[in-house]
Design a protein around this motif. Sequence first.
Motif, PDB file in Angstrom:
ATOM      1  N   ASN A  56       0.867  -1.273  -0.060  1.00 39.26           N
ATOM      2  CA  ASN A  56       0.048   0.045  -0.046  1.00 39.26           C
ATOM      3  C   ASN A  56       0.817   1.185  -0.093  1.00 39.26           C
ATOM      4  O   ASN A  56       1.586   1.297   1.101  1.00 39.26           O
ATOM      5  CB  ASN A  56      -0.906   0.071   1.145  1.00 39.26           C
ATOM      6  CG  ASN A  56      -2.214  -0.838   1.093  1.00 39.26           C
ATOM      7  OD1 ASN A  56      -3.228  -0.420   0.702  1.00 39.26           O
ATOM      8  ND2 ASN A  56      -1.958  -2.125   1.605  1.00 39.26           N
ATOM      9  N   LYS A  83      -0.891  -0.614  -4.435  1.00 39.38           N
ATOM     10  CA  LYS A  83      -2.185  -0.330  -4.352  1.00 39.38           C
ATOM     11  C   LYS A  83      -2.298   1.260  -3.486  1.00 39.38           C
ATOM     12  O   LYS A  83      -1.595   1.662  -2.782  1.00 39.38           O
ATOM     13  CB  LYS A  83      -2.856  -1.085  -2.921  1.00 39.38           C
ATOM     14  CG  LYS A  83      -4.333  -0.675  -2.939  1.00 39.38           C
ATOM     15  CD  LYS A  83      -4.936  -1.760  -1.717  1.00 39.38           C
ATOM     16  CE  LYS A  83      -6.276  -1.131  -1.386  1.00 39.38           C
ATOM     17  NZ  LYS A  83      -5.943  -0.206  -0.147  1.00 39.38           N
ATOM     18  N   VAL A 103      -3.400  -1.308  -8.327  1.00 37.24           N
ATOM     19  CA  VAL A 103      -4.771  -0.852  -7.663  1.00 37.24           C
ATOM     20  C   VAL A 103      -5.093   0.766  -7.573  1.00 37.24           C
ATOM     21  O   VAL A 103      -4.101   1.267  -6.645  1.00 37.24           O
ATOM     22  CB  VAL A 103      -5.205  -1.594  -6.337  1.00 37.24           C
ATOM     23  CG1 VAL A 103      -6.510  -1.388  -5.941  1.00 37.24           C
ATOM     24  CG2 VAL A 103      -5.165  -3.178  -6.821  1.00 37.24           C
ATOM     25  N   SER A 289      -6.418  -6.466   1.183  1.00 41.55           N
ATOM     26  CA  SER A 289      -6.001  -5.515   0.795  1.00 41.55           C
ATOM     27  C   SER A 289      -5.355  -4.407   1.682  1.00 41.55           C
ATOM     28  O   SER A 289      -4.606  -3.378   1.232  1.00 41.55           O
ATOM     29  CB  SER A 289      -7.272  -4.648   0.416  1.00 41.55           C
ATOM     30  OG  SER A 289      -8.346  -4.520   1.472  1.00 41.55           O
TER      31      SER A 289
END
Length: 405
Positions: A56, A83, A103, A289
């Motif tokens: 992330n 992401k 993402v 996620s």
Amino acid sequence: MDIVAEILGVPWRIRADQQSVMAKRLPVPALFSALILLLSLSDSVVQILSTGIGINYGQIANNLPSPDRVAFLLRSLNISRVKLYDADPNVLNAFSNSNVDFVIGLGNESLLDMMDPNKAQTWIQEHVQPYLPQTKITCITVGNEVLSGNDTQQMSYLLPAMQSVYGALVNLGLSKQVYVTTAHSLAILASSFPPSSGVFREELAEYIHPILNFHSQINSPFLINAYPYFAYKGSPDQISLNYVLFQPNPGMTDPNTNLNYDNMLYAQIDAVYSAIKVMGHTDIEIKISETGWPSEGDPNEAGATPENAGLYNGNLLRRIAEKQGTPAKPSVPIDIYVFALFNEDLKPGPASERNYGLYYPDGTPVYNIGLQGYLPRMDYSASNVNNALSTLSLLIIAIACLICA
């Protein structure tokens, strides 16, 4: 490594005529490839650990390196899945031709607009199409943890927004390469223990059931933000630290399935699978996620230390590298995006929120888990190609010296 880092940190210069000739022969993408090839020639230069992890890349901070430098760092780490929480054009441009799967996200504030098919298509045309195929955008998350809040109106917007975004991708011929989903927190579960008893909160059924039908229809994954740290922080006297950190421990056995769990994350994942099954679906894959562990927290935030963060993420990476599945899904390797790449100094909330990063903004690891990358001190962008070419020349000399020594 010290020799090369020292050289890279000094603004060396070569003659202008040499720069001009070299610039014509070696474009920036080729420069990146050459640098990474050279960096991987010797363990004494750099160790690159490839585990297939996602990361992330949050940006709620005022001291982060430029996206061009971040692109170099992630390439040196061999991380190929990123992401974002938005569709930052600076990031998407910086990763052009990088083979990194992205993402990108639409914030909760965009749900109302995205219910309008025309606005959804305009957004795709402005924030996705211009970057394809040079930047590999493979997923759009519509909203984040919407069902964990108290705004029932926003909850009602979620599925229609997801459907409009998907419809826009279909209209533009992109639905085969970009999938649509949303991310949930574990707060959507009414029960998670034992894992086989996992069930969604009753009041959320009217929203979750049609969302699951949508996932099944378009074959997209169900995303969960899962943090064993939160459970430990809330009950440090009742939860085994070894159990949440993937350290050796007896684990727990699900009395309904006789499956043994030696860590909480896998139990959480299987609890969500159980909840989805209760709603009639066994054809939807769960992906994580977000998961991570803070290296620092407030005095009342138990367990937030560099040592624990290193154990959690280091042990997790090893399991990802081994392509492990959960006890209930042993043949399905866990798919995880670690939170997060950098500490983010402007995030609100307790101190832990600002200390989930694997790296400080200057590129220094917060703790050692075997990921050794390099964040260049200068921008490796087209506008700085001459400086980059100078660095390449010196790097070649340094490595030649190391090899001959």
